[in-house]
Design a protein around this motif. Structure first.
Motif, PDB file in Angstrom:
ATOM      1  N   PRO A 252      58.453  43.783  37.896  1.00  0.00           N
ATOM      2  CA  PRO A 252      57.677  43.274  38.001  1.00  0.00           C
ATOM      3  C   PRO A 252      57.420  41.806  37.121  1.00  0.00           C
ATOM      4  N   MET A 253      57.662  42.108  35.526  1.00  0.00           N
ATOM      5  CA  MET A 253      57.085  41.222  34.741  1.00  0.00           C
ATOM      6  C   MET A 253      58.279  40.065  34.652  1.00  0.00           C
TER       7      MET A 253
ATOM      8  N   THR B 159      43.136  47.821  47.172  1.00  0.00           N
ATOM      9  CA  THR B 159      43.782  47.492  46.738  1.00  0.00           C
ATOM     10  C   THR B 159      45.184  46.507  47.555  1.00  0.00           C
ATOM     11  N   TYR B 160      45.326  45.314  47.456  1.00  0.00           N
ATOM     12  CA  TYR B 160      46.072  44.676  48.211  1.00  0.00           C
ATOM     13  C   TYR B 160      47.762  44.865  46.953  1.00  0.00           C
ATOM     14  N   ASP B 161      48.555  45.026  47.543  1.00  0.00           N
ATOM     15  CA  ASP B 161      49.833  44.571  46.612  1.00  0.00           C
ATOM     16  C   ASP B 161      50.920  43.665  47.491  1.00  0.00           C
ATOM     17  N   PRO B 162      50.911  42.298  47.392  1.00  0.00           N
ATOM     18  CA  PRO B 162      51.184  41.260  48.089  1.00  0.00           C
ATOM     19  C   PRO B 162      52.646  41.629  48.182  1.00  0.00           C
ATOM     20  N   LEU B 163      53.376  41.899  47.393  1.00  0.00           N
ATOM     21  CA  LEU B 163      55.017  42.254  47.306  1.00  0.00           C
ATOM     22  C   LEU B 163      55.741  43.853  48.031  1.00  0.00           C
TER      23      LEU B 163
ATOM     24  N   GLY C 246      47.303  40.802  39.512  1.00  0.00           N
ATOM     25  CA  GLY C 246      47.341  39.615  39.065  1.00  0.00           C
ATOM     26  C   GLY C 246      49.258  40.115  39.019  1.00  0.00           C
ATOM     27  N   GLY C 247      49.602  38.827  37.933  1.00  0.00           N
ATOM     28  CA  GLY C 247      50.945  39.271  37.264  1.00  0.00           C
ATOM     29  C   GLY C 247      51.634  38.903  39.110  1.00  0.00           C
ATOM     30  N   ALA C 248      53.216  39.774  39.314  1.00  0.00           N
ATOM     31  CA  ALA C 248      53.543  40.133  40.903  1.00  0.00           C
ATOM     32  C   ALA C 248      52.818  41.047  41.623  1.00  0.00           C
TER      33      ALA C 248
END
Length: 259
Positions: A177-178, A43-47, A20-22
């Motif tokens: 990230p927040m 574990t996917y890290d979209p950014l 979640g989050g970013a």
């Protein structure tokens, strides 16, 4: 070379985890370690924030970009003809619901924990206005003030007294990230309207934390389960139960996904 960022551990059927989050997977290592005895955890890290891209420019994010990226990850890790389990929480819960609506054929079961799909609610306009105010407070006063306002909105309590304004400089924002969540993810993800018809054809499992009872996103998850004819499960902790109670949360995930 792939522009996708993800990590793989464990053995068994594929479980795609979208943070979640970013989308930064910080704090999820205990959860994925506990799940790795049952699944091949991807574990996917979209950014790419945990893969060397923290501090680089980030455009405003769209739900479809995260879900299509997740679909491409599955294309790289899934054997031909196989299907995956998928888990997303918070903002990523929105993305995995979109993934299910678009690509149900590659998914065994989708678990979305407290996705902020507030546009399905009878008081959708009021909740959307709350999130819009969070964004404006972030821009004027910084992430601490915005985070406090959002926590109050999720809990249904009065907004806290404003503290000293501290907007972030551009380079600070890109390294937080927040801040990226508040500025690049929150606006469009909380405005997303799920395709309830498509989801009803391949029902997801919606989840919420036991500590979230009576709060906005518990109500949202329960209604989403009802509107999609999906399952509903309660998990240990609150909105961040996956980070705060990783072993108990993982055990409940195994039970829910493999039942």
């Amino acid at each position: 070379m792939s522009d996708l960022h993800y990590d793989v551990r464990g053995d068994g059927p594929v479980l795609l985890v979208v943070p979640g989050g970013a989308g930064h997977p910080m704090g999820l290592e205990p959860l994925t370690a506990a799940l790795a005895g049952h699944f091949t955890v991807v574990t996917y890290d979209p950014l790419g924030l945990a893969h060397g891209r923290l501090g680089l420019p980030v455009p405003e994010q769209r739900v479809a970009d995260w879900s299509e990226g997740a679909h491409r990850v599955l294309g790289e890790v899934l054997p031909d003809g196989d299907a995956a389990y998928v888990f997303g929480f918070s903002s990523a819960g929105v993305a995995v619901l979109d993934l299910l609506a678009r690509h149900p054929e590659r998914l065994r079961r989708v678990l979305a924990h407290e996705p902020p799909v507030v546009r399905i609610l009878p008081d959708a306009d009021r909740q959307s206005a709350m999130f819009a105010e969070v964004y404006e407070v972030y821009r004027s006063s910084g992430p601490e003030a915005a985070g406090a306002l959002m926590a109050a909105g999720l809990a249904g309590t009065s907004a806290p007294a404003p503290g000293p304004a501290r907007p972030l400089a551009p380079e600070e924002e890109l390294n937080s990230p927040m801040a990226l969540f508040l500025s690049r993810v929150l606006p469009r993800f909380t405005a997303y309207e799920p395709d309830l018809g498509a989801l009803a054809a391949s029902p997801p499992v919606l989840a919420a934390g036991t500590a979230s009872r009576g709060r906005l996103l518990h109500r949202t998850a329960a209604l989403a389960a009802e509107l999609t004819s999906g399952g509903f499960a309660e998990f240990p902790g609150g909105h961040l139960g996956a980070v705060e109670h990783p072993r108990e949360f993982a055990a409940r995930m195994v039970e829910t996904l493999l039942d």
